[in-house]
Each structure stands twice: as structure tokens, then as C-alpha cells.
Design a protein around this motif. Structure first.
Motif, PDB file in Angstrom:
ATOM      1  N   LEU A  62      -4.031   6.548  -4.981  1.00  0.00           N
ATOM      2  CA  LEU A  62      -3.894   5.101  -4.835  1.00  0.00           C
ATOM      3  C   LEU A  62      -3.795   4.368  -6.160  1.00  0.00           C
ATOM      4  CD1 LEU A  62      -6.635   4.489  -2.096  1.00  0.00           C
ATOM      5  CD2 LEU A  62      -4.200   4.971  -1.754  1.00  0.00           C
ATOM      6  N   ARG A  63      -4.195   5.008  -7.253  1.00  0.00           N
ATOM      7  CA  ARG A  63      -4.405   4.285  -8.506  1.00  0.00           C
ATOM      8  C   ARG A  63      -3.136   3.634  -9.050  1.00  0.00           C
ATOM      9  NH1 ARG A  63      -8.541   8.029 -12.089  1.00  0.00           N
ATOM     10  NH2 ARG A  63     -10.281   8.009 -10.609  1.00  0.00           N
ATOM     11  N   ASP A  64      -2.034   4.345  -8.984  1.00  0.00           N
ATOM     12  CA  ASP A  64      -0.817   3.872  -9.646  1.00  0.00           C
ATOM     13  C   ASP A  64       0.230   3.342  -8.678  1.00  0.00           C
ATOM     14  OD1 ASP A  64      -1.857   4.607 -12.158  1.00  0.00           O
ATOM     15  OD2 ASP A  64      -1.209   6.678 -11.843  1.00  0.00           O
ATOM     16  N   VAL A  65      -0.153   3.142  -7.410  1.00  0.00           N
ATOM     17  CA  VAL A  65       0.801   2.597  -6.441  1.00  0.00           C
ATOM     18  C   VAL A  65       0.977   1.106  -6.733  1.00  0.00           C
ATOM     19  CG1 VAL A  65       1.300   2.232  -4.007  1.00  0.00           C
ATOM     20  CG2 VAL A  65       0.070   4.287  -4.730  1.00  0.00           C
ATOM     21  N   PRO A  66       2.193   0.645  -6.965  1.00  0.00           N
ATOM     22  CA  PRO A  66       2.384  -0.710  -7.496  1.00  0.00           C
ATOM     23  C   PRO A  66       2.254  -1.838  -6.488  1.00  0.00           C
ATOM     24  CG  PRO A  66       4.499   0.363  -7.224  1.00  0.00           C
ATOM     25  CD  PRO A  66       3.458   1.402  -6.911  1.00  0.00           C
ATOM     26  N   GLU A  67       2.363  -1.562  -5.181  1.00  0.00           N
ATOM     27  CA  GLU A  67       2.371  -2.644  -4.205  1.00  0.00           C
ATOM     28  C   GLU A  67       1.411  -2.355  -3.061  1.00  0.00           C
ATOM     29  OE1 GLU A  67       6.381  -3.069  -2.940  1.00  0.00           O
ATOM     30  OE2 GLU A  67       6.983  -4.224  -4.710  1.00  0.00           O
ATOM     31  N   LEU A  68       0.790  -3.406  -2.554  1.00  0.00           N
ATOM     32  CA  LEU A  68      -0.132  -3.282  -1.432  1.00  0.00           C
ATOM     33  C   LEU A  68       0.569  -2.682  -0.217  1.00  0.00           C
ATOM     34  CD1 LEU A  68      -2.919  -3.870  -0.183  1.00  0.00           C
ATOM     35  CD2 LEU A  68      -2.060  -6.149   0.406  1.00  0.00           C
ATOM     36  N   ALA A  69       1.812  -3.081   0.004  1.00  0.00           N
ATOM     37  CA  ALA A  69       2.555  -2.576   1.153  1.00  0.00           C
ATOM     38  C   ALA A  69       2.730  -1.062   1.107  1.00  0.00           C
ATOM     39  CB  ALA A  69       3.930  -3.247   1.233  1.00  0.00           C
ATOM     40  N   ALA A  70       2.693  -0.481  -0.085  1.00  0.00           N
ATOM     41  CA  ALA A  70       2.781   0.972  -0.217  1.00  0.00           C
ATOM     42  C   ALA A  70       1.405   1.629  -0.199  1.00  0.00           C
ATOM     43  CB  ALA A  70       3.514   1.341  -1.510  1.00  0.00           C
ATOM     44  N   VAL A  71       0.372   0.869  -0.589  1.00  0.00           N
ATOM     45  CA  VAL A  71      -0.989   1.419  -0.604  1.00  0.00           C
ATOM     46  C   VAL A  71      -1.509   1.668   0.810  1.00  0.00           C
ATOM     47  CG1 VAL A  71      -3.410   0.830  -1.108  1.00  0.00           C
ATOM     48  CG2 VAL A  71      -1.647   0.468  -2.839  1.00  0.00           C
ATOM     49  N   LEU A  72      -1.315   0.711   1.701  1.00  0.00           N
ATOM     50  CA  LEU A  72      -1.974   0.751   3.002  1.00  0.00           C
ATOM     51  C   LEU A  72      -1.598   1.974   3.849  1.00  0.00           C
ATOM     52  CD1 LEU A  72      -1.863  -3.040   3.929  1.00  0.00           C
ATOM     53  CD2 LEU A  72      -3.726  -1.731   2.912  1.00  0.00           C
ATOM     54  N   PRO A  73      -0.325   2.354   3.974  1.00  0.00           N
ATOM     55  CA  PRO A  73      -0.031   3.573   4.734  1.00  0.00           C
ATOM     56  C   PRO A  73      -0.692   4.810   4.139  1.00  0.00           C
ATOM     57  CG  PRO A  73       1.963   2.263   4.472  1.00  0.00           C
ATOM     58  CD  PRO A  73       0.921   1.661   3.580  1.00  0.00           C
ATOM     59  N   ARG A  74      -0.812   4.858   2.820  1.00  0.00           N
ATOM     60  CA  ARG A  74      -1.484   6.002   2.188  1.00  0.00           C
ATOM     61  C   ARG A  74      -2.960   6.021   2.542  1.00  0.00           C
ATOM     62  NH1 ARG A  74       1.157   7.682  -3.476  1.00  0.00           N
ATOM     63  NH2 ARG A  74       3.285   6.996  -3.127  1.00  0.00           N
TER      64      ARG A  74
END
Length: 347
Positions: A62-74
Motif C-alpha cells: 500500500l505504501r507507494d500506491v499513488p491514489e486512493l481509488a487504487a488503494v481500496l481494492p488492494r
């Protein structure tokens, strides 16, 4: 396993509410007390090193994911994998009315998504977890009369068991809920539930940084072309640092990191970052730093540190700032043998 995905409309709606809503008292949970966090990490590293490694790997993604929209599915996918669940969802706490808005899901049909789009029912598993500020588990939804209004949807969706874990930031503010579901009755193991609690703290802090937007840590805003920030008045109120005669101290432990300067110390970015409340006027920033140094020594006595580089304990009154405006800074360095330590006031 279905691939988790966001519900774009609800996600944009609820994140936007963090800027448009009037200030409300922060919804706090007690599970993020610093001492409890430290004890949990130490216990896992001693008793369940493989479980800790799994959790660290999930958080690292999660650390380097640039957008919230990409964080949440992970986050949803990792949570489902951690407890071996077939379904999962993430809800955000709407600051306007404390309802839970479903923003990310995996495995559900439209009936479930419509029924649980916005939850205000404190008797549901997620609602109970949000109200109590603690993890909630139901081994079989068919055995609990509180779920009578939801039974038809559970049957259609094939859900028999549910666990809901709070997503919280490093200050203990409730950001939302991560829930996992299975098609068979049963309760996750105590170890799996504790892992989920720790993961809820890690993921919640990442989510909070995205909602806050660009700040001291240079984390980007969450949604593309629609960055959101938490209420800007909250940090201003927090900077006073006093409530009913008590003082709120915020601390962060940093370590040197090559040419980049420094980074937060620890196995994950927020292990050594938190808040301390003191009631005595004699308990100043130096006192708070001493408490953190004591916990550092305790960990170093158990685990040999990876290097002998010094770390810096920064303490602020009320709200975290930069190292330059810290109320007190303490340098502490482990000896090479990992047993004895010396502390030097670097302020």
C-alpha cells in the motif's frame, strides 16, 4: 475469488463530504493505543514470525500506491486473503451523519450492494463495530435475531459469517470499516482476527493520508481530479493540545535514510508514530519523549536492531508538524550489542 473494485459514485460522494461537512467530534476507537500496538507487534514477532511477515507484505503493497481509488481494492483483497474469505467490502464513515457508505466490494450482487449501500443500523455487524469502536464477529448470521431485516439479502448473497474491523488512523480516528464474509458458518481464528486488527490500523492510516491530501509527508490526494482534504479546522484545533486539563503530545521516531534525509522508523511507517495524553503540568514534551524512548529500549532488548544508527524522537504539542517546529527532540542510539543504549538530547 472475485477481483475487488470500487463503487465510484459512492466513493466520490463520501470523500467529498470530508471537505463539505461541518466539524464533528472525532470518532475515536481504543484499539490503537500505542502500548497495545507495541505489545501486539512484539508478540507477533516472537510467537508468529510468519504471520507478521504476511501482514508486513500486505501493508508494504500500500505504501507507494499513488491514489486512493487504487488503494481500496488492494486493501479489500488483502483482507479477504488474510482470513480466507470469499466476499469483502470497505465502508467509509460519512462525517456528516456517521453513517457507513459502501465504497469498495468483491463478490456481491446488486441486491447486497443496494441493501447495504448506506448503513445506519447499529445492530448490523459493521454498525456494531463502528458504534463500539472494536472488531465485531458473527459466526452465523442465521442464529442472530438482530439480523432479521437482512436475512433475505444474506441468503441471496450466500453469506453465513461476517467479521468487521475498524479502519483507523494513527491518532485513533475511525475512518471506516473493512468487512469480510464467508459462505459457511464459522469464526476466524483468534490469530487471524488479531492480524486483521493490525491490518486495519495500517490500512486505515494509509487511507487517512490520502483523504487528508498533500501534507507534511507529501502524500498525494486520493481520487484523480477530485482530491479531498479532512476538515482544515481540525489541525488548528489540535495545535492547542489541551483538553479538560490534559495535554495531547504527538510523537514520531525518524531514522536517517541515505540522501533522502530521513524516514519514519520501524517495520511499518506508523509503528513509531502516535499520541500521548498527559494530565500533569510537569509532564512536558521531554517527558513524552522519555516514554517513547523507554518503549524503544524495550523493543531493542527483545530484538537486535538492524543497525546502530541513531534515531530521533520528535514530540509536538497537539498536532504533528516538521522536525524544525517540534517542542522537543531526543536522539537515541542502540549499542552494537543490542542490549545497552544511550540517549542524547539533540534539541
Amino acid at each position: 475469488m472475485n477481483h475487488p473494485h470500487n463503487l465510484v459514485g459512492p466513493l466520490e460522494h463520501v470523500t467529498a463530504s470530508y471537505t463539505s461537512a461541518p466539524p464533528r467530534p472525532a470518532h475515536k476507537v481504543t484499539a490503537t493505543h500505542t502500548a497495545d500496538q507495541l505489545a501486539a507487534w512484539v508478540a507477533f514477532s516472537l510467537d508468529e514470525p510468519s504471520a507478521l511477515k504476511t501482514l508486513q507484505d500486505a501493508a508494504e503493497e500500500l505504501r507507494d500506491v499513488p491514489e486512493l481509488a487504487a488503494v481500496l481494492p488492494r486493501v479489500a483483497g488483502a483482507a479477504m486473503a488474510l482470513v480466507d474469505a470469499e466476499f469483502g467490502n470497505i465502508q467509509f464513515l460519512d462525517p456528516r451523519d456517521d453513517s457507513l457508505v459502501l465504497v469498495t466490494q468483491s463478490g456481491f450482487g446488486h441486491e447486497f450492494l443496494d441493501h447495504f449501500a448506506v448503513v445506519r443500523d447499529h445492530h448490523s455487524v459493521c454498525g456494531r463495530a463502528a458504534r463500539q469502536g472494536t472488531q465485531a464477529v458473527t459466526a452465523d448470521v442465521r442464529d442472530d435475531q438482530a439480523f432479521t431485516p437482512h436475512q433475505e439479502i444474506f441468503r441471496i448473497s450466500g453469506v453465513r459469517s461476517v467479521q468487521s474491523t475498524p479502519l483507523v488512523d494513527h491518532a485513533g480516528r475511525l475512518m471506516g470499516m473493512i468487512s469480510t464474509h464467508t459462505s459457511q458458518p464459522g469464526r476466524p481464528s483468534d490469530q487471524d482476527l488479531r492480524i486483521m486488527e493490525l491490518y486495519g490500523q495500517l490500512a486505515g492510516e494509509v487511507i487517512a493520508r490520502h483523504l487528508v491530501g498533500p501534507g507534511a509527508d507529501d502524500h498525494p490526494a486520493g481520487l484523480p481530479h477530485n482530491g479531498t482534504t479532512l476538515d482544515q479546522r481540525l489541525p488548528l484545533l489540535g495545535r492547542t493540545g489541551s483538553t479538560n486539563g490534559s495535554t495531547q503530545w504527538v510523537y514520531r521516531v525518524d531514522e536517517s535514510y541515505g540522501s533522502a534525509g530521513c524516514r519514519t522508523y520501524g517495520v511499518h511507517p506508523d509503528q513509531w508514530r502516535g499520541r500521548i495524553t498527559t494530565d500533569s503540568p510537569d509532564h512536558d514534551a521531554e517527558y513524552a519523549a522519555t516514554l517513547v524512548a523507554r518503549d524503544l529500549r524495550a523493543e531493542w532488548n527483545i530484538h537486535r536492531p538492524g543497525s546502530a544508527r541513531p534515531v530521533h524522537i520528535h514530540v509536538w504539542r497537539g498536532w504533528e508538524g516538521t522536525h524544525r517546529d517540534a517542542a522537543f527532540t531526543l536522539e537515541i542510539q542502540p549499542d552494537l550489542d543490542g542490549r545497552r543504549h544511550r540517549a542524547v538530547d539533540s534539541a
